[in-house]
Design a protein around this motif. Sequence first.
Motif, mmCIF file in Angstrom:
data_model
loop_
_atom_site.group_PDB
_atom_site.id
_atom_site.type_symbol
_atom_site.label_atom_id
_atom_site.label_comp_id
_atom_site.label_asym_id
_atom_site.label_seq_id
_atom_site.Cartn_x
_atom_site.Cartn_y
_atom_site.Cartn_z
ATOM 1 N N SER A 4 0.843 -1.188 0.000
ATOM 2 C CA SER A 4 0.000 0.000 0.000
ATOM 3 C C SER A 4 0.882 1.244 0.000
ATOM 4 N N ILE A 5 0.431 2.307 -0.698
ATOM 5 C CA ILE A 5 1.214 3.539 -0.770
ATOM 6 C C ILE A 5 0.303 4.765 -0.743
ATOM 7 N N ILE A 6 0.912 5.906 -0.395
ATOM 8 C CA ILE A 6 0.344 7.222 -0.649
ATOM 9 C C ILE A 6 1.343 7.932 -1.554
ATOM 10 N N PHE A 7 0.879 8.374 -2.723
ATOM 11 C CA PHE A 7 1.725 9.017 -3.736
ATOM 12 C C PHE A 7 1.205 10.420 -3.947
ATOM 13 N N SER A 8 2.102 11.427 -3.822
ATOM 14 C CA SER A 8 1.656 12.823 -3.788
ATOM 15 C C SER A 8 2.393 13.676 -4.819
ATOM 16 N N PRO A 9 2.070 13.522 -6.102
ATOM 17 C CA PRO A 9 2.712 14.361 -7.105
ATOM 18 C C PRO A 9 2.134 15.780 -7.151
ATOM 19 N N LYS A 10 0.822 15.879 -7.127
ATOM 20 C CA LYS A 10 0.083 17.135 -7.104
ATOM 21 C C LYS A 10 -1.125 16.908 -6.211
ATOM 22 N N ASP A 11 -2.074 16.109 -6.685
ATOM 23 C CA ASP A 11 -3.070 15.543 -5.790
ATOM 24 C C ASP A 11 -2.449 14.352 -5.070
ATOM 25 N N HIS A 12 -3.239 13.688 -4.228
ATOM 26 C CA HIS A 12 -2.712 12.614 -3.377
ATOM 27 C C HIS A 12 -3.484 11.330 -3.671
ATOM 28 N N TYR A 13 -2.738 10.285 -4.028
ATOM 29 C CA TYR A 13 -3.329 9.019 -4.459
ATOM 30 C C TYR A 13 -2.999 7.933 -3.440
ATOM 31 N N PHE A 14 -4.045 7.303 -2.938
ATOM 32 C CA PHE A 14 -3.875 6.287 -1.897
ATOM 33 C C PHE A 14 -4.525 4.978 -2.341
ATOM 34 N N GLY A 15 -3.819 3.885 -2.121
ATOM 35 C CA GLY A 15 -4.411 2.588 -2.439
ATOM 36 C C GLY A 15 -3.432 1.464 -2.219
ATOM 37 N N ARG A 16 -3.630 0.372 -2.950
ATOM 38 C CA ARG A 16 -2.853 -0.821 -2.644
ATOM 39 C C ARG A 16 -2.923 -1.865 -3.749
ATOM 40 N N ASN A 17 -1.990 -2.843 -3.655
ATOM 41 C CA ASN A 17 -2.116 -4.135 -4.321
ATOM 42 C C ASN A 17 -2.692 -5.118 -3.312
ATOM 43 N N LEU A 18 -3.642 -5.935 -3.746
ATOM 44 C CA LEU A 18 -4.109 -7.052 -2.930
ATOM 45 C C LEU A 18 -3.518 -8.330 -3.513
ATOM 46 N N ASP A 19 -2.653 -8.980 -2.735
ATOM 47 C CA ASP A 19 -1.974 -10.198 -3.170
ATOM 48 C C ASP A 19 -2.470 -11.374 -2.342
ATOM 49 N N LEU A 78 -3.532 -4.750 5.554
ATOM 50 C CA LEU A 78 -2.590 -5.644 4.891
ATOM 51 C C LEU A 78 -2.246 -6.806 5.809
ATOM 52 N N ASN A 79 -1.929 -7.933 5.195
ATOM 53 C CA ASN A 79 -1.625 -9.147 5.947
ATOM 54 C C ASN A 79 -0.444 -8.932 6.896
ATOM 55 N N TYR A 80 -0.586 -9.412 8.136
ATOM 56 C CA TYR A 80 0.411 -9.208 9.193
ATOM 57 C C TYR A 80 0.448 -10.461 10.070
ATOM 58 N N TYR A 162 2.472 4.337 14.454
ATOM 59 C CA TYR A 162 3.766 4.865 14.028
ATOM 60 C C TYR A 162 3.568 5.915 12.948
ATOM 61 N N ASP A 163 4.207 7.079 13.094
ATOM 62 C CA ASP A 163 4.291 7.999 11.969
ATOM 63 C C ASP A 163 5.055 7.292 10.854
ATOM 64 N N ASN A 164 4.553 7.420 9.622
ATOM 65 C CA ASN A 164 5.149 6.708 8.498
ATOM 66 C C ASN A 164 5.680 7.715 7.483
ATOM 67 N N PRO A 165 6.952 8.085 7.579
ATOM 68 C CA PRO A 165 7.502 9.088 6.662
ATOM 69 C C PRO A 165 7.713 8.564 5.252
ATOM 70 N N ILE A 166 7.643 7.246 5.070
ATOM 71 C CA ILE A 166 7.872 6.650 3.758
ATOM 72 C C ILE A 166 6.579 6.611 2.951
ATOM 73 N N GLY A 167 5.431 6.528 3.654
ATOM 74 C CA GLY A 167 4.154 6.446 2.957
ATOM 75 C C GLY A 167 3.961 5.144 2.223
ATOM 76 N N LEU A 169 3.642 0.604 2.896
ATOM 77 C CA LEU A 169 3.503 -0.505 3.834
ATOM 78 C C LEU A 169 3.384 -1.794 3.040
ATOM 79 N N THR A 170 4.043 -2.846 3.543
ATOM 80 C CA THR A 170 3.851 -4.177 2.966
ATOM 81 C C THR A 170 3.350 -5.096 4.081
#
Length: 325
Positions: A4-19, A78-80, A162-167, A169-170
Amino acid sequence: MCTSIIFSPKDHYFGRNLDLEVSFGQQVVVTPRNYNFKFRKMPDMKKHFAMVGIALVADEYPLYFDAANEKGLGMAGLNYPDNFHAFEVEDGKDNISPFEFIPWVLGQCATVDEAKKLLEKINLVNINFSEKMQLSPLHWLIADKTGKSITVESDIDGLHVYDNPIGCLTNNPQFPKQLTNLDNYANLSPAMPENTFSKEINFNGYSRGLGSHNLPGGMDSESRFVRVAFNKFNAPKFDTEEENVDTYFHILHSVEQQKGLDEVAPGQFEYTIYSDGTNLDTGVFYYTTYTNKRITKVDMNKLDLDSDQMTVYPINDKITFDEEN
């Protein structure tokens, strides 16, 4: 396993791969503001923020894998395995089962900061949805349209936020260990590497891309964490929605799992069932599937968000070709 990621080029895109190795009949589900969310140990939530995401609908209840609300807050589970721990009901706490966690947070929080405040009262409890549908061992990425994100993990010693500065998660290991492991790849670069080996040796740079030579390529969660973080932070940023959405999916597809590469049981292979993302600034939802890489778009703003009935769209996973002749 998932990414899962948050990607912020201009707007902000949040989502994931489901494996996973099996599909659960998941669908795109828009839950409007007046749908009555029932909780096992907490009062009903009859009014809340509208949300869109991918869910398994069981007994008229949306079991969200991931979703984002109309205010621009997104959340993915996400699976943990092995680390996740659910607790007994505790007086004075908001006792929420993990299958209720996403609607509980997205229904009433507009930002990561509001979610962090709500999480101070959360107790994730060991209550299954049904006898046949047991709890999944999960941890969560939560992000908002400022680009801020947090990781939530319920371990045997309690709930950790946890604050997540990387944006990103696996899966395993625990999030702080993922951050520590990232230090091992500080020398990765999209540029050709400088010779720090020895001044007495000349290197000829036999190939392009040598700066990423040590980028891990495995299906395992540590490799995917490093790879998706590297690809995200070095991805180009554009001015148009179309280009940024396309780039977002390239990032997720760079860590997708192909069938046949991750055997989880004899003859069973985990693969990326779907990749999805919501523009947190606009509420527009996008997804692709393993068999359909053409991006499908769902705009929840075009629906009656004051309704009390869910809108459900079947997943578009048919293989198609654009015929040129």
